[in-house]
Write a protein that holds these residues in place. Sequence first.
Motif, PDB file in Angstrom:
ATOM      1  N   THR A   3     -47.892 -47.560  24.703  1.00 48.77           N
ATOM      2  CA  THR A   3     -48.014 -46.226  24.126  1.00 48.77           C
ATOM      3  C   THR A   3     -49.334 -45.580  24.510  1.00 48.77           C
ATOM      4  O   THR A   3     -49.380 -44.403  24.859  1.00 48.77           O
ATOM      5  CB  THR A   3     -47.880 -46.293  22.594  1.00 48.77           C
ATOM      6  N   HIS A  39     -42.499 -39.712  23.959  1.00 51.04           N
ATOM      7  CA  HIS A  39     -42.883 -41.039  23.451  1.00 51.04           C
ATOM      8  C   HIS A  39     -41.716 -41.710  22.729  1.00 51.04           C
ATOM      9  O   HIS A  39     -41.414 -42.871  22.961  1.00 51.04           O
ATOM     10  CB  HIS A  39     -44.085 -40.899  22.515  1.00 51.04           C
ATOM     11  N   VAL A  45     -40.219 -48.000  22.470  1.00 50.70           N
ATOM     12  CA  VAL A  45     -40.013 -47.407  21.147  1.00 50.70           C
ATOM     13  C   VAL A  45     -38.547 -47.538  20.749  1.00 50.70           C
ATOM     14  O   VAL A  45     -38.226 -47.923  19.621  1.00 50.70           O
ATOM     15  CB  VAL A  45     -40.457 -45.926  21.122  1.00 50.70           C
TER      16      VAL A  45
END
Length: 70
Positions: A3, A39, A45
């Motif tokens: 990230t 993201h 994720v």
Amino acid sequence: VPTRQEPGCISYELHRSATNENVWVFYERWKSQADIDAHVKQPHVQELLPQLSELIEGNIEIQRYHQVQP
């Protein structure tokens, strides 16, 4: 780590409450909403999201803030 390497990620920090060890907070700063949207679509994720109910107790609360002073 993945990230923090994403385009638009200014900071991505995990905090734990000093008074309640069961309270955790991710403090994230992004350059734009488009960067946040990208993201959430990242493979790391997407892999985590279905596992959250097994990893946490209670609810996830998302709050958004705008920086007032640099």
